[in-house]
Scaffold this active site. Structure first.
Site, short mmCIF file in Angstrom:
data_model
loop_
_atom_site.label_atom_id
_atom_site.label_comp_id
_atom_site.label_asym_id
_atom_site.label_seq_id
_atom_site.Cartn_x
_atom_site.Cartn_y
_atom_site.Cartn_z
N GLU A 171 0.56 -1.30 0.06
CA GLU A 171 0.16 -0.15 0.00
C GLU A 171 0.78 1.17 0.08
O GLU A 171 0.75 2.22 0.75
CB GLU A 171 -0.98 0.03 1.16
CG GLU A 171 -1.75 -1.44 1.19
CD GLU A 171 -2.92 -1.09 2.32
OE1 GLU A 171 -2.86 -0.41 3.33
OE2 GLU A 171 -3.55 -2.35 2.46
N ASN A 191 2.12 -5.39 -3.19
CA ASN A 191 0.51 -5.59 -2.96
C ASN A 191 0.10 -4.34 -2.47
O ASN A 191 0.37 -3.41 -1.98
CB ASN A 191 0.79 -6.40 -1.53
CG ASN A 191 -0.60 -7.25 -1.24
OD1 ASN A 191 -1.23 -7.76 -2.11
ND2 ASN A 191 -1.15 -6.85 0.12
N HIS A 207 -10.36 -5.86 -2.38
CA HIS A 207 -11.54 -5.63 -1.59
C HIS A 207 -12.62 -4.61 -2.21
O HIS A 207 -12.38 -3.77 -2.53
CB HIS A 207 -10.99 -4.90 -0.38
CG HIS A 207 -10.01 -5.40 0.39
ND1 HIS A 207 -10.30 -6.50 1.26
CD2 HIS A 207 -8.65 -5.32 0.80
CE1 HIS A 207 -9.17 -7.01 1.87
NE2 HIS A 207 -8.40 -6.06 1.64
N GLU A 258 -6.22 -10.59 -1.21
CA GLU A 258 -7.24 -10.32 0.20
C GLU A 258 -8.52 -10.19 -0.49
O GLU A 258 -9.42 -9.54 0.08
CB GLU A 258 -6.59 -9.14 0.80
CG GLU A 258 -5.43 -8.97 1.10
CD GLU A 258 -4.80 -7.72 1.88
OE1 GLU A 258 -5.68 -6.94 2.18
OE2 GLU A 258 -3.61 -7.37 1.79
N ASP A 286 -12.53 -10.11 -0.82
CA ASP A 286 -13.77 -9.97 -0.15
C ASP A 286 -14.73 -9.12 -1.00
O ASP A 286 -14.26 -8.12 -1.56
CB ASP A 286 -13.70 -9.56 1.37
CG ASP A 286 -13.05 -8.39 1.62
OD1 ASP A 286 -12.75 -7.48 0.76
OD2 ASP A 286 -12.49 -8.34 2.80
O1 G3I Z 1 -5.82 -7.82 19.01
C1 G3I Z 1 -6.44 -6.41 19.74
C2 G3I Z 1 -7.27 -6.88 20.72
O2 G3I Z 1 -6.48 -7.24 21.80
C3 G3I Z 1 -7.79 -5.64 20.99
O3 G3I Z 1 -8.63 -5.82 22.29
C4 G3I Z 1 -8.71 -4.86 19.85
C5 G3I Z 1 -9.17 -3.38 20.12
O4 G3I Z 1 -9.38 -2.84 19.02
O5 G3I Z 1 -7.77 -4.67 18.88
C6 G3I Z 1 -7.00 -5.86 18.33
O6 G3I Z 1 -6.25 -5.53 17.36
C7 G3I Z 1 -6.83 -5.36 16.07
C8 G3I Z 1 -6.36 -6.33 15.15
O7 G3I Z 1 -6.99 -5.92 13.53
C9 G3I Z 1 -6.91 -8.01 15.31
O8 G3I Z 1 -8.25 -7.91 15.34
C10 G3I Z 1 -6.49 -4.05 15.66
O9 G3I Z 1 -7.21 -2.92 16.42
C11 G3I Z 1 -6.97 -3.68 14.17
O10 G3I Z 1 -6.43 -2.71 13.78
C12 G3I Z 1 -6.68 -4.82 13.23
O11 G3I Z 1 -6.91 -4.71 11.99
C13 G3I Z 1 -6.54 -5.36 11.01
C14 G3I Z 1 -6.26 -4.30 9.82
O12 G3I Z 1 -5.40 -4.99 8.84
C15 G3I Z 1 -5.06 -3.31 10.29
O13 G3I Z 1 -4.51 -2.21 9.53
C16 G3I Z 1 -7.27 -6.29 10.53
O14 G3I Z 1 -7.62 -7.42 11.51
C17 G3I Z 1 -6.91 -6.99 9.09
O15 G3I Z 1 -7.74 -7.64 8.37
C18 G3I Z 1 -6.34 -5.94 7.97
O16 G3I Z 1 -5.85 -6.45 7.12
C19 G3I Z 1 -5.74 -5.37 6.00
C20 G3I Z 1 -4.24 -6.32 5.19
O17 G3I Z 1 -3.28 -6.26 6.14
C21 G3I Z 1 -3.78 -5.04 4.10
N1 G3I Z 1 -4.74 -4.62 3.34
C22 G3I Z 1 -5.88 -4.17 3.87
C23 G3I Z 1 -6.48 -5.17 4.93
C24 G3I Z 1 -7.74 -4.80 5.60
O18 G3I Z 1 -7.84 -3.74 6.17
#
Ligand code: G3I
Length: 358
Positions: free
Chosen positions: A167, A208, A245, A274, A276
């Site tokens: 990105e 990516n 996405h 990725e 969806d």
């Molecule tokens: O694990 C913590 C948890 O302990 C806490 O209580 C909670 C509170 O918000 O947060 C949890 O962490 C989160 C994590 O996902 C696991 O669920 C983060 O806040 C959250 O920011 C994180 O989001 C991820 C995101 O990337 C961050 O940029 C998504 O799961 C993940 O699907 C997403 O994936 C990205 C790819 O890497 C790149 N392309 C886009 C894609 C979608 O955004």
């Protein structure tokens, strides 16, 4: 080869040994005759493997104790991406202190179940640990290089595809996204790729991004021009990951196949990394799969989660299984599309010489 195994391109066409009788002489021999791939595989991974491709999913370490989740994931997919666990904040929470606990949980679950792992991701403006966010200039550049070296050394020879840079382009202008990494100098992306090549020469190195699906969008052109430039100057890049996405703001475009073809024509693999789709239209999912199948260098598709309830956009119900683990209509359309793929590339049958009777 197990049901989940991914064949090499050379094994995309199956051969059957056909016993033939040499009539009057009563000599029995074996003829190698090409036959079409089996008509219908019953899982996504096995269906994709028929044309030498993989079908993957994002996996979250925190869900590996959920048997409903792991049962589907293990049965259906033959490629795994760690949804968050191989990112910079997870693997280097403190500078020079690498932590692979959760990344290894996913890696080990995958390989113990016969799957491969896509590495995601080494250099990104987002999900940087606090210490990295506060760096700039040459200190940040060196920290990026050190991070790539540290993570790739841990998985050296074990990860077939790495998302080296994620990105890095701006959504509207098609130029570079402003970030602390970009402010270290425009060459930060090629430095990341050169570092990655030296760290693990066996890994295919990918750029990516999202919103690079529509050929007419400026961001798509910006990334295309960077890859073209890298190829012309010998900067090591092997693949482009189109995240995929899709939603009302970024819909599946009718020129998607053109985009995949044009990237592939630069001499790189392409992958949908990725996927969806908001609402999970069965038709849209089938179109996406068919677009990949139409491009020989489209090596595989990864959906961004197992069930709708696992999705980062769960309210959009964008995946192939509902929250109860039931197959959705989109699942069936994807499986059918994969099963309809012709072997790729189409081989030239080589007849086995008939023994000359003496
Ligand atoms: O694990 C913590 C948890 O302990 C806490 O209580 C909670 C509170 O918000 O947060 C949890 O962490 C989160 C994590 O996902 C696991 O669920 C983060 O806040 C959250 O920011 C994180 O989001 C991820 C995101 O990337 C961050 O940029 C998504 O799961 C993940 O699907 C997403 O994936 C990205 C790819 O890497 C790149 N392309 C886009 C894609 C979608 O955004």
């Amino acid at each position: 080869m197990g049901a989940n195994a991914i064949p090499s391109p050379g094994t995309r066409w199956r051969r059957a040994l056909v016993a033939g009788a040499l009539g009057a002489l009563g000599v029995t021999t074996a003829l190698s005759v090409p036959v079409p791939a089996d008509a219908a595989a019953s899982t996504l991974g096995a269906a994709a493997a028929q044309s030498g491709r993989y079908f993957g999913t994002a996996i979250s370490a925190g869900k590996l104790g959920d048997s409903a989740y792991t049962t589907i994931a293990n049965r259906e997919f033959n490629m795994v991406t760690a949804e968050n666990e191989m990112k910079i904040d997870a693997t280097e929470p403190n500078q020079n202190q690498f932590n692979f606990t959760n990344a290894d949980r996913i890696y080990n679950w995958a390989v113990q179940n016969g799957k491969q792992v896509r590495g995601h991701t080494l250099a990104w403006y987002s999900q940087q640990p606090g210490w990295m966010q506060s760096l700039s200039g040459s200190a940040l550049r060196q920290a990026m290089i050190n991070h790539i070296n540290g993570v790739m050394a841990h998985y050296k020879g074990k990860i077939p595809y790495w998302d080296v840079v994620n990105e890095a382009f701006d959504d509207s202008t098609g130029g570079r996204r402003d970030s602390n990494l970009q402010r270290t100098g425009n060459d930060w992306i090629e430095v990341a790729f050169r570092t990655a090549r030296a760290a693990d020469p066996a890994a295919k190195l990918c750029y990516n991004d999202y919103n690079i699906d529509n050929w007419s969008w400026a961001k798509t052109q910006g990334v295309y021009n960077m890859v073209k430039d890298f190829k012309s100057r010998g900067v090591p890049i092997d693949c482009v990951g189109l995240q995929g996405h899709f939603n009302s703001g970024s819909p599946y475009p009718s020129n998607y196949r053109t985009t995949l073809q044009n990237f592939a024509a630069l001499g790189v693999d392409v992958a949908i990394t990725e996927l969806d789709v908001e609402g999970a239209s069965a038709t849209t999912y089938a179109n996406i799969v068919n677009d990949c199948l139409a491009v020989s260098r489209c090596v595989g598709i990864t959906v961004w989660g197992v069930r709708d309830s696992d999705s980062w956009r769960s309210s959009q119900t964008p995946l192939l299984f509902d929250g109860n683990g039931n197959k959705k209509a989109a699942y069936t359309s994807v499986l059918n599309a994969l099963n309809s793929a012709t072997p790729n590339p189409t081989p030239t049958p080589t007849p086995t010489p008939t023994p000359t009777p003496t």
